[in-house]
Scaffold this motif. Structure first.
Motif, mmCIF file in Angstrom:
data_model
loop_
_atom_site.group_PDB
_atom_site.id
_atom_site.type_symbol
_atom_site.label_atom_id
_atom_site.label_comp_id
_atom_site.label_asym_id
_atom_site.label_seq_id
_atom_site.Cartn_x
_atom_site.Cartn_y
_atom_site.Cartn_z
ATOM 1 N N ALA A 386 0.662 -1.073 0.058
ATOM 2 C CA ALA A 386 0.014 0.019 -0.035
ATOM 3 C C ALA A 386 1.055 1.323 -0.047
ATOM 4 O O ALA A 386 0.209 2.377 0.268
ATOM 5 C CB ALA A 386 -1.052 -0.131 1.291
ATOM 6 N N ASN A 387 2.186 1.153 -0.518
ATOM 7 C CA ASN A 387 3.014 2.145 -0.329
ATOM 8 C C ASN A 387 3.970 2.120 -1.654
ATOM 9 O O ASN A 387 4.600 0.875 -1.654
ATOM 10 C CB ASN A 387 3.767 2.211 0.795
ATOM 11 C CG ASN A 387 4.425 3.779 1.136
ATOM 12 O OD1 ASN A 387 4.083 4.721 0.839
ATOM 13 N ND2 ASN A 387 5.743 3.536 1.304
ATOM 14 N N ILE A 388 4.142 3.204 -2.383
ATOM 15 C CA ILE A 388 5.019 3.309 -3.514
ATOM 16 C C ILE A 388 6.415 3.034 -3.156
ATOM 17 O O ILE A 388 7.223 2.190 -3.834
ATOM 18 C CB ILE A 388 4.807 4.520 -4.523
ATOM 19 C CG1 ILE A 388 5.550 4.538 -5.737
ATOM 20 C CG2 ILE A 388 5.194 5.639 -3.578
ATOM 21 C CD1 ILE A 388 5.181 3.468 -6.629
ATOM 22 N N GLY A 389 6.996 3.369 -2.154
ATOM 23 C CA GLY A 389 8.174 3.085 -1.545
ATOM 24 C C GLY A 389 8.606 1.785 -1.291
ATOM 25 O O GLY A 389 9.609 1.100 -1.723
ATOM 26 N N CYS A 390 7.683 1.151 -0.715
ATOM 27 C CA CYS A 390 7.857 -0.415 -0.107
ATOM 28 C C CYS A 390 7.702 -1.115 -1.787
ATOM 29 O O CYS A 390 8.459 -2.158 -1.799
ATOM 30 C CB CYS A 390 6.683 -0.899 0.778
ATOM 31 S SG CYS A 390 6.555 0.040 2.060
ATOM 32 N N GLN A 391 6.850 -0.673 -2.687
ATOM 33 C CA GLN A 391 6.648 -1.363 -3.748
ATOM 34 C C GLN A 391 7.828 -1.429 -4.809
ATOM 35 O O GLN A 391 8.218 -2.546 -5.280
ATOM 36 C CB GLN A 391 5.556 -0.734 -4.273
ATOM 37 C CG GLN A 391 4.993 -1.323 -5.813
ATOM 38 C CD GLN A 391 3.875 -0.668 -6.531
ATOM 39 O OE1 GLN A 391 3.228 0.044 -5.979
ATOM 40 N NE2 GLN A 391 3.754 -0.847 -7.630
ATOM 41 N N THR A 392 8.296 -0.149 -4.855
ATOM 42 C CA THR A 392 9.641 -0.226 -5.417
ATOM 43 C C THR A 392 10.648 -1.089 -4.997
ATOM 44 O O THR A 392 11.647 -1.386 -5.658
ATOM 45 C CB THR A 392 9.862 1.399 -5.692
ATOM 46 O OG1 THR A 392 8.955 2.103 -6.382
ATOM 47 C CG2 THR A 392 11.044 1.347 -6.815
ATOM 48 N N HIS A 393 10.955 -0.776 -3.656
ATOM 49 C CA HIS A 393 12.259 -1.334 -2.922
ATOM 50 C C HIS A 393 11.993 -2.861 -2.976
ATOM 51 O O HIS A 393 13.081 -3.384 -3.478
ATOM 52 C CB HIS A 393 11.978 -0.876 -1.418
ATOM 53 C CG HIS A 393 13.217 -1.439 -0.526
ATOM 54 N ND1 HIS A 393 14.437 -1.240 -0.991
ATOM 55 C CD2 HIS A 393 13.242 -2.190 0.543
ATOM 56 C CE1 HIS A 393 15.189 -1.919 -0.112
ATOM 57 N NE2 HIS A 393 14.560 -2.321 0.859
ATOM 58 N N LEU A 394 10.800 -3.531 -2.869
ATOM 59 C CA LEU A 394 10.651 -4.946 -2.844
ATOM 60 C C LEU A 394 10.809 -5.494 -4.369
ATOM 61 O O LEU A 394 11.454 -6.476 -4.518
ATOM 62 C CB LEU A 394 9.316 -5.362 -2.296
ATOM 63 C CG LEU A 394 9.022 -5.063 -0.898
ATOM 64 C CD1 LEU A 394 7.670 -5.305 -0.382
ATOM 65 C CD2 LEU A 394 10.154 -6.113 -0.034
ATOM 66 N N ALA A 395 10.257 -4.763 -5.168
ATOM 67 C CA ALA A 395 10.264 -5.176 -6.559
ATOM 68 C C ALA A 395 11.744 -5.091 -7.028
ATOM 69 O O ALA A 395 11.915 -5.919 -8.099
ATOM 70 C CB ALA A 395 9.376 -4.389 -7.257
ATOM 71 N N GLY A 396 12.472 -4.276 -6.514
ATOM 72 C CA GLY A 396 13.945 -4.088 -6.993
ATOM 73 C C GLY A 396 14.944 -5.478 -6.968
ATOM 74 O O GLY A 396 15.776 -5.628 -7.308
ATOM 75 N N ALA A 397 14.187 -6.434 -6.121
ATOM 76 C CA ALA A 397 15.125 -7.612 -5.976
ATOM 77 C C ALA A 397 14.684 -8.449 -7.352
ATOM 78 O O ALA A 397 15.522 -9.654 -7.022
ATOM 79 C CB ALA A 397 14.485 -8.318 -4.392
ATOM 80 N N ASN A 398 13.695 -8.348 -7.770
ATOM 81 C CA ASN A 398 13.478 -9.042 -9.033
ATOM 82 C C ASN A 398 13.071 -10.394 -8.792
ATOM 83 O O ASN A 398 13.653 -11.568 -9.443
ATOM 84 C CB ASN A 398 14.618 -9.047 -9.894
ATOM 85 C CG ASN A 398 14.973 -7.746 -10.711
ATOM 86 O OD1 ASN A 398 13.937 -6.820 -10.815
ATOM 87 N ND2 ASN A 398 16.232 -7.368 -10.719
ATOM 88 N N ARG A 399 12.328 -10.590 -7.620
ATOM 89 C CA ARG A 399 11.656 -11.906 -7.199
ATOM 90 C C ARG A 399 10.317 -12.069 -7.574
ATOM 91 O O ARG A 399 10.116 -11.992 -8.823
ATOM 92 C CB ARG A 399 12.052 -12.229 -5.745
ATOM 93 C CG ARG A 399 13.605 -12.530 -5.657
ATOM 94 C CD ARG A 399 14.137 -12.130 -4.061
ATOM 95 N NE ARG A 399 13.620 -13.084 -3.103
ATOM 96 C CZ ARG A 399 13.789 -12.989 -1.913
ATOM 97 N NH1 ARG A 399 14.789 -12.572 -1.475
ATOM 98 N NH2 ARG A 399 13.109 -13.963 -1.052
ATOM 99 N N THR A 400 9.441 -12.228 -6.712
ATOM 100 C CA THR A 400 8.143 -12.130 -6.929
ATOM 101 C C THR A 400 7.500 -10.785 -7.464
ATOM 102 O O THR A 400 8.213 -9.970 -6.804
ATOM 103 C CB THR A 400 7.129 -12.832 -5.589
ATOM 104 O OG1 THR A 400 7.814 -13.971 -5.129
ATOM 105 C CG2 THR A 400 5.719 -12.745 -5.927
ATOM 106 N N PRO A 401 6.588 -10.826 -8.237
ATOM 107 C CA PRO A 401 6.069 -9.422 -8.739
ATOM 108 C C PRO A 401 5.387 -8.840 -7.564
ATOM 109 O O PRO A 401 4.809 -9.427 -6.714
ATOM 110 C CB PRO A 401 5.025 -9.819 -9.695
ATOM 111 C CG PRO A 401 5.166 -10.866 -10.283
ATOM 112 C CD PRO A 401 5.985 -11.659 -9.196
ATOM 113 N N VAL A 402 5.500 -7.473 -7.514
ATOM 114 C CA VAL A 402 4.971 -6.407 -6.413
ATOM 115 C C VAL A 402 4.243 -5.411 -7.063
ATOM 116 O O VAL A 402 4.638 -4.975 -7.942
ATOM 117 C CB VAL A 402 6.239 -6.016 -5.573
ATOM 118 C CG1 VAL A 402 5.646 -5.370 -4.232
ATOM 119 C CG2 VAL A 402 7.188 -6.951 -5.083
ATOM 120 N N ARG A 403 2.952 -5.432 -6.646
ATOM 121 C CA ARG A 403 1.905 -4.303 -7.045
ATOM 122 C C ARG A 403 1.382 -3.752 -5.810
ATOM 123 O O ARG A 403 1.347 -4.008 -4.854
ATOM 124 C CB ARG A 403 0.906 -5.086 -7.847
ATOM 125 C CG ARG A 403 1.436 -5.995 -9.112
ATOM 126 C CD ARG A 403 1.772 -5.281 -10.368
ATOM 127 N NE ARG A 403 0.648 -4.477 -11.061
ATOM 128 C CZ ARG A 403 -0.229 -5.017 -11.845
ATOM 129 N NH1 ARG A 403 -0.128 -6.445 -11.771
ATOM 130 N NH2 ARG A 403 -1.225 -4.331 -12.174
#
Length: 425
Positions: A386-403
């Motif tokens: 529910a937060n763009i910062g968390c979304q971008t940070h977690l997605a940066g690991a290139n593991r499971t998709p984050v939305r």
């Protein structure tokens, strides 16, 4: 906790506020049990109790006290401001309030090195202006191989098209929405999906393009006056839609980034001493609602899912600890029919924390990887947050998709228009 401020000290507003917070602390240490940095480093000075002592000693000391050093600032800088300690604290210590005071004080007493000041200034200038950020982001995506490694890992691919936003004016019920500073560039579909879902529920979004960055980035990088200035500018942009001179005004100001939402809800506090804005800031903070606070009170039975994926929800610290909305998104997603996997240690921070992932990359990466391990344990199709910062940070690991969770809801809802939307058109 006993304090030792002189009467002269207590005439200063920030010292009076610090004294109030410090006196509420009973130094029990329960906060350390849930502090992410204390768990990683095991140093008392990297937990809330130790930082409270450091700030107390600094605020009680004279300006020329040589015990206040760069090491003091290091331990304050390492704090994520996740506010997990506030959720744990049995005494209700407003730790984040004290931290804002302490960080401003250490900044005044121990100036940063030029390189550190340049980094923080650059972050503020690059992130808080949406058009500038989008231009820099597009440049970085175009020439990604040339971007330095630390930033290249955080450079997401170009976002998919946001799709069509419905015309909000056709509904009697109207709300405002904060577009944000980095979210329009990193995830433009988030607010577009929000508008589409609310449209199906008979709620329109009134655009206010004059509103910009909420001010949190400036404020938490110790440019607190600049943060207050951005808060005032947003209040000025929103106020004509709030004060309608006898007419029905907007119902709420929606935030889809919980970090922004937490800060806007504090406009009343950060502008409490401003005679021109205190009353308006209090009204804006009252109207500020996270998206989930809107949807949980709406007739969700009118939204029919055409698909249901298995999700793992990462609850941002700004949602669960700052706004006290832990479990709210999970409840809405469950009511809609999504399957949610259990997430261990869901109270712990993912390591994003605004600009923390750039200023403290080693700690941030460790926290991110720990969080992803917990989120992926149930083998979800998608991780939602529910937060763009968390979304971008977690997605940066290139593991499971984050939305963002509202994007998944929007995609899963039947294309058939809700009877509510038609009725209220």
């Amino acid at each position: 906790m006993q304090t030792h401020f002189s009467e002269e000290d207590l005439k200063k507003p920030h010292i009076r506020e610090a004294d109030r917070v410090l006196r509420s602390c009973v130094h029990c240490g329960f906060c350390n049990a849930t502090c992410p940095t204390y768990q990683l480093l095991g140093d008392e000075r990297d937990g809330p109790r130790g930082r409270i002592y450091l700030m107390k000693e600094m605020l009680e000391s004279r300006d020329d006290d040589d015990q206040v050093t760069e090491e003091t600032r290091l331990h304050l800088d390492r704090c994520l401001t996740c506010r997990n300690c506030e959720t744990t604290c049995p005494s209700g210590v407003e730790y984040h309030t004290l931290l804002d005071i302490g960080r401003a004080e250490i900044e005044r007493r121990v100036p940063r090195k030029a390189s550190d000041r340049a980094l923080r200034y650059g972050l503020r200038k690059a992130l808080v202006e949406p058009k500038r950020f989008q231009a820099l982001l597009k440049l970085g995506q175009t020439f990604k191989p040339l971007v330095p490694g630390a930033l290249r890992d955080k450079m997401p691919p170009a976002p998919v098209d946001a799709g069509v936003r419905p015309e909000g004016k056709r509904h009697a019920r109207q709300m405002l929405i904060l577009e944000g500073c980095v979210q329009p560039g990193l995830s433009p579909n988030t607010n577009a999906a929000t508008a589409r879902v609310l449209d199906r529920l008979g709620i329109g979004i009134t655009p206010v393009p004059e509103a910009g960055c909420c001010g949190a980035i400036d404020f938490h990088l110790n440019a607190q006056e600049e943060g207050r200035a951005r808060a005032r500018a947003n209040i000025d942009a929103w106020w004509p839609h709030i004060d309608k001179h006898g007419e029905a005004g907007i119902e709420a100001i929606i935030q889809t980034a919980s970090g922004c939402g937490a800060f806007i809800k504090e406009y009343a506090d950060i502008l409490a001493d401003d005679p021109h804005y205190a009353a308006k800031a209090a009204r804006v903070s009252e109207l500020a609602l996270d998206l989930v606070e809107i949807l949980r009170d709406e007739p969700l039975d009118n939204l029919t899912l055409k698909e249901s994926r298995t999700l793992a929800f990462q609850c941002p610290c700004t949602l669960q600890h700052a706004q006290k909305l832990g479990g709210a998104v999970e409840e809405v997603l469950s009511r809609l029919g999504f399957s949610l996997t259990p997430v261990s240690d869901s109270h712990l921070c993912c390591g994003s924390a605004g600009t923390y992932s750039i200023t403290q990359p080693a700690l941030s990466t460790q926290l991110r990887d720990n969080k992803l391990d917990a989120l992926e344990a149930g083998h979800p199709d998608v991780i939602v947050t529910a937060n763009i910062g968390c979304q971008t940070h977690l997605a940066g690991a290139n593991r499971t998709p984050v939305r963002h969770w509202i994007e998944i809801v929007d995609e899963a809802i039947s294309t058939q228009e809700s009877p509510l939307a038609t009725h209220n058109a």
